[in-house]
Design an enzyme around this catalytic site. Structure first.
Site, PDB file in Angstrom:
ATOM      1  N   GLN A 134       0.880  -1.164   0.000  1.00 56.06           N
ATOM      2  CA  GLN A 134       0.000   0.000   0.000  1.00 56.06           C
ATOM      3  C   GLN A 134       0.917   1.213   0.000  1.00 56.06           C
ATOM      4  OE1 GLN A 134      -2.839   0.057   3.131  1.00 56.06           O
ATOM      5  NE2 GLN A 134      -3.793   1.932   2.446  1.00 56.06           N
ATOM      6  N   PHE A 135       0.954   1.909  -1.114  1.00 58.81           N
ATOM      7  CA  PHE A 135       1.937   2.964  -1.310  1.00 58.81           C
ATOM      8  C   PHE A 135       1.303   4.053  -2.153  1.00 58.81           C
ATOM      9  CE2 PHE A 135       5.541   4.831  -3.605  1.00 58.81           C
ATOM     10  CZ  PHE A 135       6.404   5.092  -2.555  1.00 58.81           C
ATOM     11  N   THR A 136       1.353   5.277  -1.706  1.00 58.50           N
ATOM     12  CA  THR A 136       0.774   6.396  -2.435  1.00 58.50           C
ATOM     13  C   THR A 136       1.852   7.428  -2.688  1.00 58.50           C
ATOM     14  OG1 THR A 136      -1.351   6.020  -1.377  1.00 58.50           O
ATOM     15  CG2 THR A 136      -1.000   8.172  -2.399  1.00 58.50           C
TER      16      THR A 136
END
Length: 70
Positions: free
Chosen positions: A2-4
């Site tokens: 989960q990476f933004t």
């Protein structure tokens, strides 16, 4: 994972991701970041970029992260 790459948190209760990089730009950046982490640390795992995932989460106490890169 989960990476933004970017989130606009200037208004409302939820971040806006409208200025996030397109996949053809962000995917190579993500891979480079993962590779840099793997080069430095022994146990770095990576999932599929852009995949949907189901998680179970238990929050224990409030936490606030304020990131300002201006």
């Amino acid at each position: 994972p989960q990476f933004t790459l970017t989130a606009d948190t200037n208004s409302g209760n939820r971040p806006s991701f409208s200025k996030a990089a397109a996949t053809h730009i962000s995917k190579p950046l993500f891979r480079a970041m993962v590779q840099a982490a793997q080069d430095q640390y022994a146990n770095v795992q990576c999932g599929q970029f852009g995949a949907d995932m189901t998680i179970q989460l238990v929050n224990d106490g409030p936490v606030t992260f304020i990131l300002n890169f201006n």
